[in-house]
Enzyme design. Sequence first.
Site, PDB file in Angstrom:
ATOM      1  N   HIS A  63      37.902  38.182  48.225  1.00 42.60           N
ATOM      2  CA  HIS A  63      39.552  37.559  49.301  1.00 42.60           C
ATOM      3  C   HIS A  63      39.561  38.020  50.155  1.00 42.60           C
ATOM      4  CE1 HIS A  63      40.258  34.070  46.041  1.00 42.60           C
ATOM      5  NE2 HIS A  63      39.244  35.143  45.248  1.00 42.60           N
ATOM      6  N   ASP A 246      31.649  44.940  31.636  1.00 43.35           N
ATOM      7  CA  ASP A 246      29.647  44.162  31.152  1.00 43.35           C
ATOM      8  C   ASP A 246      29.521  43.966  31.565  1.00 43.35           C
ATOM      9  OD1 ASP A 246      31.464  43.188  29.405  1.00 43.35           O
ATOM     10  OD2 ASP A 246      31.601  45.035  28.046  1.00 43.35           O
TER      11      ASP A 246
END
Length: 323
Positions: A63, A246
């Site tokens: 952001h 992952d």
Amino acid sequence: MRIVVLVIIILFEFLIGTSEAQLKIGFYNQVCPNAESVVTDIVRDAAKSDHRVPAFLLRLHFHDCFVEGCDGSILIDNGTTSEKGAFGHQGVQGYEITENAKTKLETVCPGVVSCADIVAMAARDAVAFSQGPIYQVETGRKDGLVSNMDLADRMPDVRDSIEVLIQKFIEKGLNDKDLVILSAAHTIGSTACFFMEDRLYNFASSGGPDPSINPRWMPEPSSACPKNGDVNARLPIDHGSEDTFDIQVLENIRNGFAVLQSDAKLMDDPTTRAIVDSYFGVLAPLTGPSFEEDFVTSIVRMGRIGVKTGSSGNIRRVCKSFN
Ligand code: HEM
Ligand SMILES: *[C@@H]1O[C@H](CO)[C@@H](O)[C@H](O)[C@H]1NC(C)=O
């Protein structure tokens, strides 16, 4: 004539050279040798007391970079018009952690380490502490001098079409592979039901769920986010693996287990779908691509967006205030 052309070329390269950010790995090695370890220690402590911290910090970096470049502009508290308050930044957290790192760094090497770099270093640590790839982060960013809500109007939105998402990434110098790989940051963290409700109960005003949601999985999100329930209740974004960085997130997206609509949309476009699929080819474990390596490439690229150097920025004393 030739000389004139040559001079123009040299001048041009000089201008390009100086307008490009001068980021490098280990920017603080001489001027503040402990800069990186101070940040790492603070992130580690914060993550120990709250498992959600790595997700906060990784999202904060995204952001920050997408509005005015990676310049710490999102950290500023400058009244009701501050960028921080923009709709597109809803739910962003982690501000006190980067501020704590700044406070510590000001005692060790006052006026040296930028808040923008603290955010980038903290995101790197967030990935590492979530068992994700360990990478070296480029530093040397200055802090920005503006903070304005309107500047966040083009933040990617969860309900954007895939075309709009691709376009918003292109505007930041990122390609469709970066979009896929950086969306996979949703391998950690959670979302408010607010962002999923309509997909579950009233997709595109159909009165029913988003057909891209796998019906086998439906009971899980609908019990976490019951119809007309609390929009602030939270749901892990990466089903089954919310604290571990992952590739599971891409597998979930392929299987119709995407929580966020923007992630589900990655399967709508042939190009982005092919990128997702490329990580699951039969030969992928042997010949690549490597999800971890590609993530590092993309997050380093994201960290270069609109970086301020020289007089276009400064080093804040306090991350939430202009000097
Ligand atoms: C492609 C455009 C993207 C969209 C539309 C999007 C949207 C969202 C939304 C709606 C949430 C839930 C926020 C909440 O309820 O608190 C979220 C969470 C999150 N996003 Fe994204 N995101 C995007 C890309 C990214 C990127 C590029 C990163 C980082 C590299 C990122 C990292 C995260 C993380 C870590 C969370 C979990 C935050 C938490 O647990 O509090 N996102 N995102
Ligand atoms: C801080 O807020 C004030 C009042 O809204 C605004 O006029 C000013 O431009 C802002 N400062 C910066 C540097 O963004």
